[in-house]
Design an enzyme around this catalytic site. Structure first.
Site, PDB file in Angstrom:
ATOM      1  CG  HIS A  31     -11.167  12.081  20.767  1.00 31.04           C
ATOM      2  ND1 HIS A  31     -12.353  12.774  20.605  1.00 31.04           N
ATOM      3  CD2 HIS A  31     -10.829  11.634  19.547  1.00 31.04           C
ATOM      4  CE1 HIS A  31     -12.708  12.726  19.329  1.00 31.04           C
ATOM      5  NE2 HIS A  31     -11.793  12.051  18.659  1.00 31.04           N
ATOM      6  CG  HIS A  78      -7.183   9.990  16.892  1.00 25.53           C
ATOM      7  ND1 HIS A  78      -7.971   8.938  16.501  1.00 25.53           N
ATOM      8  CD2 HIS A  78      -7.989  11.093  16.883  1.00 25.53           C
ATOM      9  CE1 HIS A  78      -9.200   9.378  16.253  1.00 25.53           C
ATOM     10  NE2 HIS A  78      -9.242  10.679  16.479  1.00 25.53           N
TER      11      HIS A  78
END
Ligand code: 5GP
Ligand code: ZN
Length: 138
Positions: free
Chosen positions: A101, A103
């Protein structure tokens, strides 16, 4: 491929509801439930990759353009003055959820310090030696 034991696989593929700001065939983009600032966003690939090293390069090549698209919306929509793009690989690097992922963290004028470090010191010889080691492993 989904991993049935992975929370981000479930969120990315719509099995668990989330505050979604964007979705396409490859990604779901959600708000982080523990935001560093208002609008802190996570880009989640729909396929399960543990981290950036495992990711399919056709997927990872799309991450930066998508981060830019989201960052621009933070500036125009939320009044952010900038944003950080942060991506942790491995627990030593602060990764806590082992599904790749990214941010995207909006930054506001006068906001708290974050994503920062204390600069160390390195001489030219050390830099050359370290560069040589890394180069041999590319
Ligand atoms: P990491 O430390 O692995 O780079 O980041 C994991 C991030 O995921 C953290 O910022 C944490 O707040 C966020 N997070 C963990 N679980 C969930 C969840 O179930 N929903 C949402 N929206 N964010 C989560
Ligand atoms: Zn996963």
């Amino acid at each position: 491929m989904m991993d049935d034991n992975c929370i981000f696989c479930k969120i990315a593929n719509g099995k668990i509801p989330s505050a979604t700001i964007y979705e396409d065939a490859d990604f779901r983009v959600i708000l982080d439930m523990g935001p560093a600032s208002r609008g802190h966003t996570l880009i989640l690939p729909k396929q399960h990759f543990k981290d950036l090293c495992e990711a399919d390069s056709t997927v990872s090549a799309k991450l930066f353009p998508l981060a830019a698209k989201i960052g621009k919306a933070m500036i125009t929509g939320l009044g952010a003055n900038g944003f950080n793009v942060v991506q942790n690989n491995g627990s030593s690097a602060g990764q806590t959820v082992f599904h790749l992922h990214v941010h995207v963290i909006p930054r506001y004028e006068g906001g708290p310090a974050m994503v920062s470090w204390i600069p160390g010191k390195a001489n030219a010889e050390e830099l050359t030696n370290t560069a040589d080691i890394i180069k041999k492993h590319l």
